[in-house]
Design an enzyme around this catalytic site. Structure first.
Site, PDB file in Angstrom:
ATOM      1  N   PRO A  92      -0.373  11.940  -2.877  1.00  0.00           N
ATOM      2  CG  PRO A  92      -0.407  14.239  -4.042  1.00  0.00           C
ATOM      3  CD  PRO A  92       0.249  13.256  -2.956  1.00  0.00           C
ATOM      4  CB  THR A 103      -1.346   0.269   1.198  1.00  0.00           C
ATOM      5  OG1 THR A 103      -0.168  -0.456   2.756  1.00  0.00           O
ATOM      6  CG2 THR A 103      -1.513  -1.243   0.997  1.00  0.00           C
ATOM      7  CB  THR A 161       1.259   5.896  -3.162  1.00  0.00           C
ATOM      8  OG1 THR A 161       1.658   6.987  -1.271  1.00  0.00           O
ATOM      9  CG2 THR A 161       2.661   5.792  -3.108  1.00  0.00           C
ATOM     10  CD  GLU A 193     -10.168  -2.308   3.900  1.00  0.00           C
ATOM     11  OE1 GLU A 193      -9.864  -0.850   4.938  1.00  0.00           O
ATOM     12  OE2 GLU A 193     -10.663  -3.442   3.991  1.00  0.00           O
ATOM     13  CD  GLN A 250      -3.637   1.534  -1.816  1.00  0.00           C
ATOM     14  OE1 GLN A 250      -4.031   0.451  -1.449  1.00  0.00           O
ATOM     15  NE2 GLN A 250      -2.062   1.034  -2.538  1.00  0.00           N
TER      16      GLN A 250
HETATM   17 MO1  MOS Z   1      -7.849  -5.110   4.523  1.00  0.00          MO
HETATM   18  S1  MOS Z   1      -9.501  -7.157   4.395  1.00  0.00           S
HETATM   19  O1  MOS Z   1      -8.139  -4.870   5.845  1.00  0.00           O
HETATM   20  O2  MOS Z   1      -7.127  -6.133   4.443  1.00  0.00           O
END
Ligand code: MOS
Length: 744
Positions: free
Chosen positions: A638, A473, A640, A711, A644
């Site tokens: 901005p 990430t 990375t 997410e 995501q």
């Molecule tokens: Mo995520 S499902 O919290 O790696």
């Protein structure tokens, strides 16, 4: 802090990028050890039953084969209490690999073949003959929906669905209403890196374990519990993780098997799962959802009903927040939400990128779209008509910050939403129907107790360490930026080392909480180092800082300088040298301040706009354009951050159009456990994706005001695509993925 920031908020390239592209970055299966041996897992090819006999003779007769471990000859393990969990376990009796003769699911590990070479182990694994006594099974939860139940005990983090008002009554009275059922399939995490563990045996029952995990401390605690080892004898490292998406939140069986073999043989052991075995330890659960919405002529919601029935295993009650979003995203007095489970003979589901919200928001946001056509109202207008500044799930508390309205506005402007025709099936280009859809995304901005350590040396180097992992990430990069910013250094002078239980403890990397929580901890550690250096500087002979307070100085360009007279400065390494100190070290912690944080809902939001082209003859769907506007607090980087969101949006497209685990329920076996048949988008499928970060100031979520981005990109995307497909063709597909055969 300085007015303008040097590193925070800048599009810095990944600090670990060079190591990754040159292969210098080592992953769990790449660490070497003298005398390393290889374990290959034998998976059950029956779905339920008992192992009657395991014949390992042919396997053991192969050159180089050392041992075949089964439930019959495994070393002792302290699974005396099946209730002991890990940091992400749902309630229930947890799965124990090679524990006894029970087979719970197809693909369950039933033996481990260990050999001097990987090839020998793999060959011999095929020669292990297992005789089973078969039992009846049911892998399709759809055929047991009447057995649905609401578990009493739930996992921490699961929000018990809370209803309010009288949704039934409001629904029956409302002038406009829709009620629809939505189906989401099982999906499996498929990070590029397969799950793997290399256990280096250090002698004296001591182990260094390279594990593919999202939590080094979690793996360590698990190993210590199961094998009765002291944490002093078990070091877990995961310096690089090739994607995980939730699959590494629980200690997986390759870790357990590798340690078991290392313990039994007193040797170093590596176990790497195959791509097929990646489908054998957790997944996004299949679910059936019902959404009932009703509204007045003005689009104002009279009621929201959302219920879900999802699959779980015989062993554990896995639950994720599917319906709770429906009580908070829009203003409504009458809400009825319900979450139930059905047991099937499968492995326990597992958190997978935006667990719950990914499927729940698909249903809610599709239903909002359906309601908009029922009323004859623009779907974006409908959402604005129900905009809320309060979280009605929690007594109307306010949000720590919520720039969703700006997301709608900026996204719509960039997308050109105002030019969209209201009527479905009204735009055609040659053989293709064109449609445009919108959906809202929401996710949590969680704060987890985190610690980091910072050490500044007299050579001018700053070292940041923590147990936290970087699952791809960009954690290495943002921690480095924050550290450099806080001490006024260049990025080159900061080294970040993470993913090691020898470092300060950190939470699992997941839930999008790492950037905010670990970032704040790193900043705290650097603040503490700053203070220590400042104290040293004050004591120096003829110090320009003797009368100054810490707040009177700036840290910039490797120096400490007086704000009111910047010509009075001293370099940080000179402070240490003159003080005859080699290094200054401090730990920093960031933990939730409940008094400050709990009175507020803390969430990220997004508005997703998608355009699709649907082949009129063959039903092939192509996503031609996506604009996503995201409000996630302060954006640390901005570049990375955008990556995501891109990854999340591509996955949302995948959810909409491609991805599903297909099980042959007669055999109880997964049919498409390979990348050839488990479809995901390839580059050709991915259009231009415009990512807008809407500025959002937040002084509540954590010290940095960072909400996390892992997410929010996936949530809402599938609904936006599905809604665009309806707008293009007039055909509403409510069971994902929207394959061409469902279109024609
Ligand atoms: Mo995520 S499902 O919290 O790696």
């Amino acid at each position: 802090m300085k007015e303008s920031q040097t590193w925070i908020g800048k599009p810095v390239s990944r600090v670990d990028g060079y190591a990754k592209v040159t292969g210098a970055a080592r992953y769990a299966a790449e660490f070497k050890s003298d005398g390393l041996v290889y374990g290959v897992v034998v998976s059950s090819d029956v779905t339920k039953g008992k192992i009657l006999k395991i014949d390992s003779r042919s396997a053991l007769a192969c050159d180089g084969v050392i041992e075949v471990i089964t439930h019959e000859n495994r070393p002792k393990v302290s699974f005396w209490n099946r209730k002991f969990g890990d940091q992400d376990s749902p309630p229930g009796d947890h799965f124990r690999a090679l524990y006894d003769s029970e087979v719970y699911y197809s693909g369950q590990p039933v033996a481990l073949v260990i050999a001097e070479t990987f090839e020998a182990a793999r060959y011999a694994a095929k020669l292990v003959v297992i005789t089973y006594e078969l039992e009846e099974y049911e892998t399709d939860f759809h055929s047991r929906l009447e057995e649905a139940y609401a578990p009493k005990e739930t996992k921490p983090g699961f929000e018990k669905p809370k209803s309010r008002g009288d949704a039934d009554e409001a629904f029956s009275q409302a002038p406009h209403k829709i009620s629809a059922e939505y189906d989401s399939p099982t999906q499996h995490h498929n990070p590029m890196e397969m799950h793997a563990t290399t256990v280096v045996y250090e002698g004296d029952d001591t182990y260094t374990i390279y594990d593919k995990t999202q939590g080094t401390a979690n793996s360590q605690a698990y190993v210590c519990q199961v094998f009765g080892l002291s944490p002093k004898k078990v070091r877990v490292r995961a310096p690089f993780v090739g994607g995980a998406f939730g699959s590494g939140l629980r200690p997986q069986y390759q870790l357990y098997l590798a340690v078991m073999a290392a313990k039994k043989l007193q040797r170093s052991v590596r176990v790497v799962l195959t791509r097929q075995q990646m489908f054998s330890f957790g997944h996004r659960p299949a679910s059936v959802q019902t959404v009932k919405l009703s509204a007045g002529e003005d689009g104002v919601l009279h009621s929201v009903g959302h219920s879900v029935t999802a699959e779980t295993s015989q062993l554990e009650d896995y639950m994720e927040n599917v319906v709770s979003w429906s009580g908070m995203l829009y203003k409504c007095e009458n809400v009825e939400v319900k979450h139930e489970l059905v047991k099937a003979d499968i492995f326990t589901p597992l958190d997978m990128r935006a667990p719950g919200a990914t499927s729940g928001l698909f249903a809610l946001e599709s239903a909002m779209d359906e309601l908009s056509y029922e009323i004859g109202m623009d779907p974006l207008e409908l959402r604005l008509a129900n905009y809320t500044e309060k979280d009605q799930n929690y007594f109307g508390r306010s949000f720590s910050s919520k720039e969703l309205r700006a997301c709608y506005e900026q996204g719509a402007a960039k997308f050109g939403w105002s030019k969209r025709a209201l009527k479905p099936r009204s735009l055609r280009e040659g053989k293709k129907w064109i449609g445009q859809g919108v959906a809202t995304g929401v996710w949590d901005a969680l704060h987890m107790k985190s610690t980091a350590s910072a050490e500044f040396t007299s050579k001018g180097e700053l070292k940041i360490t923590s147990g936290v992992t970087d699952i791809g990430t960009g954690t290495y990069t943002i921690l480095t930026q924050i550290a450099a910013e806080t001490l006024g250094l260049n990025l080159e002078n900061v080294t970040t080392s993470i993913g090691d239980t020898d470092f300060t403890p950190a939470p699992l990397q997941g839930g999008s909480w790492t950037a905010g929580s670990m970032g704040s901890a790193t900043q705290a550690a650097c603040f503490a180092v700053r203070e220590k250096i400042f104290k040293l500087a004050k004591k120096l002979p003829d110090s320009p800082f003797s009368d100054a307070e810490l707040s009177d100085v700036l840290f910039e360009g490797g120096e400490m300088l007086l704000k009111k007279d910047p010509s009075r400065s001293v370099s940080l390494n000179d402070v240490l040298k003159s003080s005859r100190v080699d290094s200054v070290k401090a730990e920093g912690t960031s933990a939730p301040n409940y008094l400050k944080e709990l009175p507020h809902a803390r969430n990220t939001h997004s508005a997703v706009f998608a355009e699709v082209k649907v082949d009129a003859d063959f039903g092939m769907i192509e996503v031609s354009r996506v604009v996503v506007a995201v409000a996630a607090g302060k954006i640390l980087n901005p570049k990375t951050a955008r990556s995501q969101i891109l990854g999340g949006v591509v996955w949302g497209m995948s959810q909409a159009l491609f991805e599903e685990t297909v099980t042959d329920h007669r055999l109880g076996r997964i049919l498409n456990h390979s990348f050839a048949e488990y479809h995901i988008p390839v580059n050709r499928d991915v259009p231009e994706i415009d990512v807008i970060f809407v500025p959002e100031a937040d002084s509540i979520v954590n010290e940095l005001g960072v909400k996390g981005l892992g997410e929010i990109g996936i949530v809402g995307t599938a609904a936006a695509v599905a809604n665009a497909v309806f707008h293009a063709t007039g055909k509403r597909v409510r069971n994902l993925p929207i394959r061409p055969d469902k279109m024609v």
